[in-house]
Design a protein around this motif. Structure first.
Motif, PDB file in Angstrom:
ATOM      1  N   LEU A 167       0.648  -0.963   0.092  1.00 22.14           N
ATOM      2  CA  LEU A 167      -0.083  -0.041   0.147  1.00 22.14           C
ATOM      3  C   LEU A 167       0.878   1.231   0.045  1.00 22.14           C
ATOM      4  O   LEU A 167       1.990   1.288   0.854  1.00 22.14           O
ATOM      5  N   HIS A 168       0.735   2.250  -0.763  1.00 22.96           N
ATOM      6  CA  HIS A 168       1.463   3.534  -0.839  1.00 22.96           C
ATOM      7  C   HIS A 168       0.906   4.262   0.252  1.00 22.96           C
ATOM      8  O   HIS A 168      -0.019   4.722   0.467  1.00 22.96           O
ATOM      9  N   THR A 169       1.928   4.478   1.219  1.00 23.19           N
ATOM     10  CA  THR A 169       1.619   5.125   2.451  1.00 23.19           C
ATOM     11  C   THR A 169       2.740   6.452   2.445  1.00 23.19           C
ATOM     12  O   THR A 169       3.532   6.449   3.255  1.00 23.19           O
ATOM     13  N   PRO A 170       2.575   7.313   1.545  1.00 26.70           N
ATOM     14  CA  PRO A 170       3.591   8.507   1.421  1.00 26.70           C
ATOM     15  C   PRO A 170       3.463   9.413   2.865  1.00 26.70           C
ATOM     16  O   PRO A 170       2.505   9.445   3.597  1.00 26.70           O
ATOM     17  N   GLY A 171       4.487  10.362   2.886  1.00 27.99           N
ATOM     18  CA  GLY A 171       4.422  11.407   3.932  1.00 27.99           C
ATOM     19  C   GLY A 171       5.735  11.341   4.502  1.00 27.99           C
ATOM     20  O   GLY A 171       6.461  12.277   4.542  1.00 27.99           O
ATOM     21  N   HIS A 172       6.102  10.411   5.160  1.00 27.69           N
ATOM     22  CA  HIS A 172       7.501   9.865   5.662  1.00 27.69           C
ATOM     23  C   HIS A 172       8.616   9.849   4.564  1.00 27.69           C
ATOM     24  O   HIS A 172       9.880  10.415   4.805  1.00 27.69           O
ATOM     25  N   SER A 224       0.285  14.273   3.474  1.00 33.81           N
ATOM     26  CA  SER A 224       0.333  12.759   2.789  1.00 33.81           C
ATOM     27  C   SER A 224       0.203  12.021   4.137  1.00 33.81           C
ATOM     28  O   SER A 224      -0.104  10.828   4.161  1.00 33.81           O
ATOM     29  N   ALA A 225       1.329  12.172   5.173  1.00 37.08           N
ATOM     30  CA  ALA A 225       1.388  11.423   6.387  1.00 37.08           C
ATOM     31  C   ALA A 225       0.054  11.221   7.035  1.00 37.08           C
ATOM     32  O   ALA A 225      -0.227  10.347   7.383  1.00 37.08           O
ATOM     33  N   ARG A 226      -0.770  12.270   7.113  1.00 27.85           N
ATOM     34  CA  ARG A 226      -2.103  12.135   7.563  1.00 27.85           C
ATOM     35  C   ARG A 226      -3.082  11.241   6.858  1.00 27.85           C
ATOM     36  O   ARG A 226      -3.578  10.284   7.567  1.00 27.85           O
ATOM     37  N   ALA A 227      -3.102  11.405   5.512  1.00 27.07           N
ATOM     38  CA  ALA A 227      -3.844  10.645   4.961  1.00 27.07           C
ATOM     39  C   ALA A 227      -3.323   9.049   4.825  1.00 27.07           C
ATOM     40  O   ALA A 227      -4.321   8.090   5.056  1.00 27.07           O
ATOM     41  N   SER A 228      -2.107   8.889   5.036  1.00 28.93           N
ATOM     42  CA  SER A 228      -1.628   7.499   5.333  1.00 28.93           C
ATOM     43  C   SER A 228      -2.074   6.826   6.579  1.00 28.93           C
ATOM     44  O   SER A 228      -2.518   5.622   6.343  1.00 28.93           O
ATOM     45  N   ALA A 280       7.863  18.912   1.219  1.00 23.42           N
ATOM     46  CA  ALA A 280       8.602  18.689   0.200  1.00 23.42           C
ATOM     47  C   ALA A 280       8.027  17.319  -0.276  1.00 23.42           C
ATOM     48  O   ALA A 280       7.970  16.232   0.044  1.00 23.42           O
ATOM     49  N   ARG A 281       7.872  17.347  -1.880  1.00 24.27           N
ATOM     50  CA  ARG A 281       7.149  16.163  -2.547  1.00 24.27           C
ATOM     51  C   ARG A 281       7.615  15.908  -3.565  1.00 24.27           C
ATOM     52  O   ARG A 281       8.508  16.476  -4.471  1.00 24.27           O
ATOM     53  N   ALA A 282       7.366  14.463  -4.228  1.00 23.81           N
ATOM     54  CA  ALA A 282       7.768  13.984  -5.391  1.00 23.81           C
ATOM     55  C   ALA A 282       7.216  14.700  -6.466  1.00 23.81           C
ATOM     56  O   ALA A 282       7.819  14.959  -7.744  1.00 23.81           O
ATOM     57  N   GLU A 283       6.011  15.274  -6.552  1.00 20.31           N
ATOM     58  CA  GLU A 283       5.347  16.058  -7.519  1.00 20.31           C
ATOM     59  C   GLU A 283       5.981  17.103  -8.226  1.00 20.31           C
ATOM     60  O   GLU A 283       6.080  17.170  -9.432  1.00 20.31           O
ATOM     61  N   ASP A 284       6.653  18.018  -7.434  1.00 14.80           N
ATOM     62  CA  ASP A 284       7.311  19.219  -7.860  1.00 14.80           C
ATOM     63  C   ASP A 284       8.869  18.989  -7.700  1.00 14.80           C
ATOM     64  O   ASP A 284       9.559  20.010  -7.786  1.00 14.80           O
ATOM     65  N   GLY A 285       9.256  17.823  -7.332  1.00 18.11           N
ATOM     66  CA  GLY A 285      10.874  17.430  -7.402  1.00 18.11           C
ATOM     67  C   GLY A 285      11.511  18.161  -6.053  1.00 18.11           C
ATOM     68  O   GLY A 285      12.606  17.690  -5.889  1.00 18.11           O
ATOM     69  N   SER A 286      10.917  18.529  -5.320  1.00 17.24           N
ATOM     70  CA  SER A 286      11.515  19.245  -3.969  1.00 17.24           C
ATOM     71  C   SER A 286      11.944  18.024  -2.963  1.00 17.24           C
ATOM     72  O   SER A 286      12.664  18.209  -1.893  1.00 17.24           O
ATOM     73  N   ALA A 287      11.423  16.939  -3.068  1.00 20.37           N
ATOM     74  CA  ALA A 287      11.768  15.809  -2.206  1.00 20.37           C
ATOM     75  C   ALA A 287      12.947  15.084  -2.648  1.00 20.37           C
ATOM     76  O   ALA A 287      13.413  14.250  -1.740  1.00 20.37           O
TER      77      ALA A 287
END
Length: 291
Positions: A167-172, A224-228, A280-287
Motif C-alpha cells: 500500500l502506498h503510504t507516503p508522507g514520511h 500525505s502522512a495524515r492520509a496514510s 517537500a514532495r515528489a510531484e514538484d521535485g522538492s523531495a
C-alpha cells in the motif's frame, strides 16, 4: 502530545526466540537492531524467505546470523523495502551483494536507491528530544543498488511474498509503502506509524510502548502522512508491526490507531518546523536533492 496505548489492552505480540527475534506469526518474525526493526517473512527452515528492510549501517552480520538461525543455509528470495532512509537501508548493499538477490521498492524511492538523489534535510526543530536535535548528522543517502533494484508491481502484489499486498503510504518518504496481509489482518506499517517515541533518545532506546505518527524529524509531507495514517487505521488490523517499537495486537491497538488517525494534526504534527505547511514532495521535485 502523544497517544499512550494501555498495555493491558494492546499488549506486545509474539514470543521471543533464542536468536533474539520476536515471532508475530508462524511465518513472520522481527529483530530489533538498536533503534529499528527488520522483519523476516517465510517458513522457518524453508527457502524463498524475504527480508523486509535492512537495518542500520554495520548490522549486516547481525541480520545474517538471525536469518541463518531461522532459515538455515537458504538465501532469501528478495529484500523488500518500506522506504530508503538510512536506518532501513544501512546493510542493504552488503546483504544484496552477499545474497545476490533483487531489491524491491516503490518507484518514487528509486532515486534514493540508485545513486541519483538524497532525501531533503531533516528538521531538528520539531521538538521531542535529542534524536530530533542531532538528526542533521544522520545520513541522507543516496544508496546505490541500481543493479539489483526492482519496482514493486503496479497491481499491488509483492512478487516474493504471496498473499501480501503493498500500500502506498507516503508522507514520511515519497515512496513509502506498508505491507498488508488480508487473511490474518497483519500490517507491516514501516514508519507510516510507529509504536514508540522516536524523537527522544530515551524512547528510541527503551521502546516504551506508545502509538505515534512517523518520526517527525524525517517527515517532509505532513498532509500525505495524515492520509496514510487514516488509510492504515481503516484496515482494522489485528496485528501491527512497525519500523520502530514493539509489535502490537488487539482492540486496544486499533482504538489507539483510530485516535491517531482522527486527531493526527494535534497528536502527530509538530507545532513548528521546516515542513509544517511547506511540504517537500515528489510531484514538484522538492523531495529529491542533489547527492
Amino acid at each position: 502530545m502523544t497517544q499512550q496505548i494501555p498495555v493491558d489492552e494492546a499488549a506486545a505480540t509474539g514470543a521471543v526466540l533464542d536468536d533474539g527475534t520476536r515471532e508475530v506469526a508462524p511465518d513472520l518474525a522481527y529483530k530489533r537492531l538498536a533503534i529499528v526493526n527488520v522483519a523476516f517473512w517465510g517458513q522457518p527452515g524453508a527457502p524463498g524467505w524475504v527480508l523486509v528492510d535492512a537495518g542500520l549501517p554495520g548490522t549486516a552480520g547481525l541480520i545474517r546470523r538471525a536469518a541463518a538461525e531461522r532459515f538455515g543455509d537458504h538465501a532469501p528470495a528478495a529484500i523488500v523495502l518500506t522506504h530508503g532512509h538510512f536506518d532501513h537501508t544501512g546493510a542493504l548493499a552488503t546483504l544484496a551483494e552477499a545474497w545476490q538477490v533483487p531489491v524491491y521498492a516503490h518507484p518514487l524511492e528509486h532515486p534514493y536507491l540508485n545513486g541519483q538523489a538524497s532525501y531533503p534535510p531533516p528538521d531538528p526543530w520539531v521538538g521531542g528530544g535529542v534524536m530530533a536535535l542531532i538528526s542533521p548528522a544522520f545520513p541522507r543517502g543516496p544508496v546505490d543498488v541500481a543493479g539489483r533494484l526492482r519496482a514493486l508491481p503496479e497491481d499491488g502484489s509483492v512478487p516474493p511474498m504471496p498473499g501480501w499486498r503493498w500500500l502506498h503510504t507516503p508522507g514520511h518518504a515519497p515512496g513509502h509503502v506498508s505491507l498488508w496481509r488480508e487473511n490474518d489482518r497483519l500490517l507491516l506499517a514501516g514508519d507510516a506509524v510507529i509504536t514508540t517515541a522516536q524523537e527522544a533518545a530515551y524512547g528510541a532506546v527503551t521502546q516504551q510502548t506508545e502509538l505515534h505518527g512517523p518520526p517527525k524529524y524525517f517527515t517532509p509531507d505532513w498532509e500525505s502522512a495524515r492520509a496514510s495514517a487514516r488509510r492504515l487505521a481503516a484496515l482494522e488490523p489485528e496485528s501491527l508491526l512497525t519500523g520502530h517499537g514493539q509489535a502490537l495486537k488487539g482492540s486496544g491497538m486499533r482504538e489507539a490507531l483510530h485516535h491517531l488517525a482522527r486527531d493526527f494534526d494535534s497528536v502527530a504534527v509538530p507545532k513548528k518546523g521546516r515542513y509544517v505547511g511547506h511540504a517537500a514532495r515528489a510531484e514538484d521535485g522538492s523531495a529529491y536533492r542533489r547527492p
